[in-house]
Design an enzyme around this catalytic site. Structure first.
Site, short mmCIF file in Angstrom:
data_model
loop_
_atom_site.label_atom_id
_atom_site.label_comp_id
_atom_site.label_asym_id
_atom_site.label_seq_id
_atom_site.Cartn_x
_atom_site.Cartn_y
_atom_site.Cartn_z
N ARG A 6 0.85 -1.19 0.00
CA ARG A 6 0.00 0.00 0.00
C ARG A 6 0.89 1.25 0.00
O ARG A 6 1.88 1.31 0.74
CB ARG A 6 -0.88 0.04 1.25
CG ARG A 6 -2.08 -0.91 1.21
CD ARG A 6 -3.17 -0.37 0.29
NE ARG A 6 -4.39 -1.17 0.33
CZ ARG A 6 -4.71 -2.12 -0.55
NH1 ARG A 6 -3.89 -2.41 -1.53
NH2 ARG A 6 -5.86 -2.75 -0.46
N HIS A 38 -1.08 0.40 -10.02
CA HIS A 38 -1.71 -0.56 -9.10
C HIS A 38 -2.27 -1.76 -9.88
O HIS A 38 -3.48 -2.03 -9.84
CB HIS A 38 -2.80 0.12 -8.26
CG HIS A 38 -3.11 -0.63 -6.99
ND1 HIS A 38 -3.54 -0.01 -5.85
CD2 HIS A 38 -3.05 -1.95 -6.70
CE1 HIS A 38 -3.75 -0.93 -4.90
NE2 HIS A 38 -3.45 -2.11 -5.40
N GLU A 93 -3.79 7.44 -4.54
CA GLU A 93 -4.09 6.97 -5.91
C GLU A 93 -5.41 7.57 -6.40
O GLU A 93 -6.33 7.71 -5.61
CB GLU A 93 -4.18 5.43 -5.90
CG GLU A 93 -2.85 4.80 -5.57
CD GLU A 93 -2.92 3.28 -5.41
OE1 GLU A 93 -3.99 2.69 -5.70
OE2 GLU A 93 -1.92 2.69 -4.99
O1 A2R Z 1 3.43 -8.47 11.72
P1 A2R Z 1 2.93 -9.84 11.46
O2 A2R Z 1 3.73 -10.90 12.18
O3 A2R Z 1 1.44 -9.94 11.67
O4 A2R Z 1 3.20 -10.10 9.88
C1 A2R Z 1 2.40 -9.50 8.87
C2 A2R Z 1 3.03 -8.25 8.29
N1 A2R Z 1 2.68 -7.02 9.03
C3 A2R Z 1 3.59 -6.24 9.62
N2 A2R Z 1 4.93 -6.33 9.69
C4 A2R Z 1 5.56 -5.37 10.40
N3 A2R Z 1 4.94 -4.33 11.00
C5 A2R Z 1 3.60 -4.21 10.95
N4 A2R Z 1 3.00 -3.19 11.56
C6 A2R Z 1 2.86 -5.19 10.23
N5 A2R Z 1 1.55 -5.39 10.00
C7 A2R Z 1 1.46 -6.52 9.27
O5 A2R Z 1 2.49 -8.15 6.97
C8 A2R Z 1 2.43 -10.41 7.64
O6 A2R Z 1 3.68 -11.01 7.48
C9 A2R Z 1 2.16 -9.46 6.49
C10 A2R Z 1 0.71 -9.46 6.02
O7 A2R Z 1 0.43 -10.74 5.54
P2 A2R Z 1 -1.06 -11.22 5.19
O8 A2R Z 1 -2.00 -10.75 6.23
O9 A2R Z 1 -0.98 -12.67 4.85
O10 A2R Z 1 -1.42 -10.37 3.90
P3 A2R Z 1 -1.15 -10.69 2.37
O11 A2R Z 1 -2.23 -11.55 1.83
O12 A2R Z 1 0.26 -11.12 2.18
O13 A2R Z 1 -1.37 -9.24 1.77
C11 A2R Z 1 -0.59 -8.12 2.20
C12 A2R Z 1 -1.13 -6.80 1.70
C13 A2R Z 1 -2.64 -6.62 1.70
O14 A2R Z 1 -3.14 -6.29 2.96
C14 A2R Z 1 -2.85 -5.50 0.73
O15 A2R Z 1 -2.74 -4.27 1.37
C15 A2R Z 1 -1.69 -5.67 -0.22
O16 A2R Z 1 -0.83 -6.65 0.35
O17 A2R Z 1 -2.17 -6.16 -1.45
#
Ligand code: A2R
Length: 315
Positions: free
Chosen positions: A229, A276, A258
């Site tokens: 994002r 995007h 965007e």
């Molecule tokens: O922090 P963790 O252990 O929950 O790992 C998640 C990480 N993440 C973060 N890392 C560091 N600091 C943060 N504040 C933080 N918030 C989240 O991002 C996890 O490794 C990753 C998100 O993975 P998923 O929930 O499986 O999302 P996915 O399907 O990989 O998609 C990621 C994003 C979507 O939310 C859209 O915004 C974009 O890609 O298309």
């Protein structure tokens, strides 16, 4: 038997409507303002592309499930949904491969200047004795840091392995069973690597976290790739770092506001800019559309959504 009423909100993929029409009474207003209070009270489900805020939730007192198109659901007010007991679903996994493929393409395009080289050819510069300049950067030998190692991040990492680069990552929680080096802070990761790929969601904690300090830690030969994002990047700091030579290059598929792209980025030669499009192929968008429809169909048929987000009820 009367079919449940579903409202279609935003610019939805045709396939969503096609699939839902067989099962539901579809309401397709041009704007939510066009829905009469009587119709609004009949609506039990929503298929949404784009946003759905607190006021929108208040309009539909009998809404039970909202099926959102896309894996990121930051534009849906899940807090209000949870308070009202509305299940929210997104479309994870079905786009992992497409987004990971795009991330690798963007990385290579940024490092090896392939779009610029093609533009140079198309502009008629390739003549006897004239060659496109050697690129300053190579992927070979790089140390790539993944900011985010979720469903998509893991697929990006798997694709990076054959390139023989070193891979490290930062997430809030160390992942079990992952051999890559873990860094407990984004700063520590940025200091260790020379290439950063961001694939984190839009949350309060990820706002402009890729700031001047992180960019300077990546260094003058550093590369930033963002397929998560635009919200996560301080674009003013990025423009300043690229302009001053404190960062080598950037490849961006997402932007802060965007479809606005900062003019300063448009005029820079060391950036690759995409509108995007990471998941934007016909097969992947069709799979996402099917999952939007399947969540609603499954919930009304079996009382169970397929991919509910963690913040709202699971069924
Ligand atoms: O922090 P963790 O252990 O929950 O790992 C998640 C990480 N993440 C973060 N890392 C560091 N600091 C943060 N504040 C933080 N918030 C989240 O991002 C996890 O490794 C990753 C998100 O993975 P998923 O929930 O499986 O999302 P996915 O399907 O990989 O998609 C990621 C994003 C979507 O939310 C859209 O915004 C974009 O890609 O298309």
């Amino acid at each position: 038997m009367t079919k449940p009423a579903i409202i279609a909100v935003g610019k939805l993929h045709d396939r969503v409507i096609e699939r839902l029409e067989d099962h539901f009474e579809m309401l397709r207003p041009a704007s939510l303002d066009d829905v009469s209070p009587n119709d609004a009270s009949r609506v039990e489900g929503a298929a949404v592309s784009g946003g759905f805020n607190a006021a929108a939730f208040q309009r539909f007192p009998n809404l039970k499930i909202l099926s959102s198109f896309g894996v990121g659901y930051d534009a849906i007010d899940v807090k209000t949904a949870a308070e009202k007991g509305v299940v929210v679903t997104n479309t994870p996994d079905v786009l992992n491969d497409e987004v990971a493929d795009t991330a690798i393409g963007l990385l290579l395009n940024t490092i090896r200047e392939l779009p610029r080289a093609e533009a140079w050819l198309r502009d008629g510069h390739w003549k006897p004795g004239a060659s496109y300049p050697l690129t300053r950067f190579s992927l070979k030998g790089r140390h790539v840091g993944l900011f985010g190692l979720g469903r998509i991040g893991e697929e990006i990492a798997a694709r990076l392995e054959p390139f023989k680069v070193k891979i490290s990552y930062h997430t809030r929680h160390r992942k079990d069973g992952v051999a890559y080096d873990y860094y407990a802070s984004l700063k520590a990761l940025a200091e260790a690597v020379d290439t950063l790929i961001a694939i984190v969601p839009k949350t309060e904690q990820t706002h402009k976290v890729i700031n001047a300090e992180i960019l300077s830690a990546l260094g003058k030969d550093g590369i930033l790739i963002n397929v998560g994002r635009g919200w996560s990047v301080d674009e003013d700091a990025l423009v300043a770092a690229l302009g001053a030579g404190q960062l080598g290059a950037a490849g961006l598929d997402v932007f802060y506001n965007e479809p606005e792209v900062p003019q300063a980025l448009l005029s820079m030669s060391n950036v690759v800019l995409l509108p995007h499009v990471a998941s934007a192929s016909m097969p992947t968008r069709r799979a996402m559309a099917d999952l939007v429809a399947d969540n609603l169909i499954s919930w009304f048929k079996n009382g169970k959504a397929i991919t509910p987000v963690p913040e709202t009820p699971q069924r």
